[in-house]
Design a protein around this motif. Structure first.
Motif, mmCIF file in Angstrom:
data_model
loop_
_atom_site.group_PDB
_atom_site.id
_atom_site.type_symbol
_atom_site.label_atom_id
_atom_site.label_comp_id
_atom_site.label_asym_id
_atom_site.label_seq_id
_atom_site.Cartn_x
_atom_site.Cartn_y
_atom_site.Cartn_z
ATOM 1 N N SER A 56 14.875 2.360 1.891
ATOM 2 C CA SER A 56 15.331 2.521 0.508
ATOM 3 C C SER A 56 14.181 2.391 -0.479
ATOM 4 C CB SER A 56 16.440 1.525 0.181
ATOM 5 O OG SER A 56 15.942 0.205 0.193
ATOM 6 N N GLN A 57 13.276 1.460 -0.235
ATOM 7 C CA GLN A 57 12.110 1.314 -1.111
ATOM 8 C C GLN A 57 11.207 2.539 -1.025
ATOM 9 O OE1 GLN A 57 13.128 -1.046 -3.299
ATOM 10 N NE2 GLN A 57 10.970 -1.481 -3.422
ATOM 11 N N GLY A 58 11.038 3.069 0.172
ATOM 12 C CA GLY A 58 10.211 4.263 0.337
ATOM 13 C C GLY A 58 10.750 5.442 -0.444
ATOM 14 N N ILE A 59 12.051 5.622 -0.395
ATOM 15 C CA ILE A 59 12.668 6.724 -1.138
ATOM 16 C C ILE A 59 12.526 6.487 -2.634
ATOM 17 C CG2 ILE A 59 14.877 7.825 -1.668
ATOM 18 C CD1 ILE A 59 15.578 7.347 1.342
ATOM 19 N N ALA A 60 12.748 5.255 -3.084
ATOM 20 C CA ALA A 60 12.649 4.954 -4.514
ATOM 21 C C ALA A 60 11.222 5.083 -5.036
ATOM 22 C CB ALA A 60 13.177 3.542 -4.781
ATOM 23 N N ILE A 61 10.253 4.689 -4.249
ATOM 24 C CA ILE A 61 8.865 4.647 -4.726
ATOM 25 C C ILE A 61 8.104 5.938 -4.431
ATOM 26 C CG2 ILE A 61 6.652 3.469 -4.401
ATOM 27 C CD1 ILE A 61 8.372 0.918 -3.968
ATOM 28 N N GLU A 65 11.710 9.402 2.585
ATOM 29 C CA GLU A 65 11.847 8.337 3.574
ATOM 30 C C GLU A 65 10.502 8.098 4.256
ATOM 31 O OE1 GLU A 65 14.425 7.893 7.557
ATOM 32 O OE2 GLU A 65 15.551 8.496 5.765
ATOM 33 N N PRO A 66 10.044 6.842 4.282
ATOM 34 C CA PRO A 66 8.709 6.583 4.828
ATOM 35 C C PRO A 66 8.636 6.692 6.345
ATOM 36 C CG PRO A 66 9.743 4.539 4.206
ATOM 37 C CD PRO A 66 10.668 5.639 3.769
ATOM 38 N N ILE A 96 3.125 12.430 -11.448
ATOM 39 C CA ILE A 96 1.892 11.665 -11.708
ATOM 40 C C ILE A 96 2.119 10.200 -11.345
ATOM 41 C CG2 ILE A 96 0.342 10.840 -13.530
ATOM 42 C CD1 ILE A 96 0.763 13.605 -14.875
ATOM 43 N N ARG A 97 3.275 9.657 -11.703
ATOM 44 C CA ARG A 97 3.588 8.272 -11.338
ATOM 45 C C ARG A 97 3.650 8.104 -9.831
ATOM 46 N NH1 ARG A 97 8.142 6.549 -15.768
ATOM 47 N NH2 ARG A 97 6.698 6.533 -17.512
ATOM 48 N N ARG A 98 4.254 9.059 -9.135
ATOM 49 C CA ARG A 98 4.333 8.983 -7.675
ATOM 50 C C ARG A 98 2.916 9.024 -7.075
ATOM 51 N NH1 ARG A 98 7.614 13.117 -6.666
ATOM 52 N NH2 ARG A 98 9.408 11.837 -7.129
ATOM 53 N N TYR A 99 2.058 9.888 -7.613
ATOM 54 C CA TYR A 99 0.670 9.971 -7.152
ATOM 55 C C TYR A 99 -0.029 8.620 -7.325
ATOM 56 C CZ TYR A 99 -4.204 11.402 -6.846
ATOM 57 O OH TYR A 99 -5.526 11.496 -6.488
ATOM 58 N N VAL A 100 0.138 8.007 -8.495
ATOM 59 C CA VAL A 100 -0.507 6.722 -8.769
ATOM 60 C C VAL A 100 0.045 5.635 -7.849
ATOM 61 C CG1 VAL A 100 -0.797 4.913 -10.515
ATOM 62 C CG2 VAL A 100 -1.117 7.312 -11.136
ATOM 63 N N ARG A 101 1.366 5.620 -7.621
ATOM 64 C CA ARG A 101 1.946 4.634 -6.708
ATOM 65 C C ARG A 101 1.380 4.798 -5.303
ATOM 66 N NH1 ARG A 101 6.908 5.484 -9.887
ATOM 67 N NH2 ARG A 101 7.522 7.124 -8.452
ATOM 68 N N LYS A 124 5.798 -4.525 1.887
ATOM 69 C CA LYS A 124 5.947 -5.349 0.690
ATOM 70 C C LYS A 124 4.928 -4.998 -0.383
ATOM 71 C CE LYS A 124 3.178 -9.159 2.507
ATOM 72 N NZ LYS A 124 3.247 -10.534 3.001
ATOM 73 N N TYR A 125 3.935 -4.151 -0.078
ATOM 74 C CA TYR A 125 2.883 -3.853 -1.038
ATOM 75 C C TYR A 125 3.132 -2.682 -1.991
ATOM 76 C CZ TYR A 125 0.209 -7.048 1.855
ATOM 77 O OH TYR A 125 -0.210 -8.132 2.537
ATOM 78 N N PRO A 126 4.097 -1.795 -1.757
ATOM 79 C CA PRO A 126 4.243 -0.690 -2.721
ATOM 80 C C PRO A 126 4.527 -1.201 -4.124
ATOM 81 C CG PRO A 126 5.565 -0.229 -0.794
ATOM 82 C CD PRO A 126 5.044 -1.646 -0.668
ATOM 83 N N PRO A 127 3.920 -0.563 -5.128
ATOM 84 C CA PRO A 127 4.194 -0.962 -6.512
ATOM 85 C C PRO A 127 5.673 -0.781 -6.819
ATOM 86 C CG PRO A 127 2.381 0.605 -6.385
ATOM 87 C CD PRO A 127 2.989 0.531 -5.027
ATOM 88 N N ARG A 128 6.268 -1.723 -7.479
ATOM 89 C CA ARG A 128 7.687 -1.672 -7.818
ATOM 90 C C ARG A 128 7.910 -0.770 -9.024
ATOM 91 N NH1 ARG A 128 8.141 -3.056 -3.252
ATOM 92 N NH2 ARG A 128 8.392 -5.167 -2.602
ATOM 93 N N GLN A 129 9.051 -0.139 -9.050
ATOM 94 C CA GLN A 129 9.435 0.690 -10.189
ATOM 95 C C GLN A 129 9.800 -0.221 -11.350
ATOM 96 O OE1 GLN A 129 9.974 4.332 -10.050
ATOM 97 N NE2 GLN A 129 11.402 4.567 -8.365
ATOM 98 N N ARG A 130 9.532 0.226 -12.565
ATOM 99 C CA ARG A 130 9.917 -0.549 -13.754
ATOM 100 C C ARG A 130 10.990 0.184 -14.491
ATOM 101 N NH1 ARG A 130 4.666 -3.383 -16.240
ATOM 102 N NH2 ARG A 130 3.569 -3.651 -14.316
#
Length: 130
Positions: A56-61, A65-66, A96-101, A124-130
């Protein structure tokens, strides 16, 4: 420039010795460079490393799916993240945000928090969405 800084690093004082004076990286520098808050409550505790959470985090960030390690389900393949990063069209704010993440995750997984394989990084290291 990086090689020059490495040559001037003094581990006993944790400073760079430059011709003008000694300098060091401060918490305020980190806040300016990465845009991270340096005040407030510390981040600590356990993280959820279940397969469902990682997916779920992979899809969101990352928007998909990772690809995770078969041995340790909580590790994401850095090569997969790099392919996503390199395929981003950079034509919208979200891309652009996805690229930076992706870039931040690769930096954290391959430079700051490397494992022995250098091919995986903990989920646990992917940047969280704000």
């Amino acid at each position: 420039m990086l090689a020059a800084l490495v040559e001037r690093w003094r581990p006993e004082t944790h400073t760079f010795v430059l011709p003008i004076s000694e300098v060091t990286v401060t918490l305020e520098d980190v806040a300016h460079i990465f845009g991270l808050p340096i005040d407030g409550e510390p981040v600590s505790g356990w993280t959820d490393s279940s397969s469902e959470f990682v997916q779920s985090q992979g899809i969101a960030i990352f928007g998909r799916e990772p690809s995770v390690s078969h041995n340790a389900k909580s590790y994401i393949k850095l090569g997969w993240v790099r392919r996503i990063r390199d395929a981003e069209p950079l034509d919208t704010e979200e891309s652009i945000r996805r690229y930076v993440r992706c870039q931040i995750f690769c930096l954290l997984g391959s430079t700051l928090f490397t494992d022995k394989s250098t091919a995986y990084a903990h989920a646990k290291y992917p940047p969280r969405q704000r």
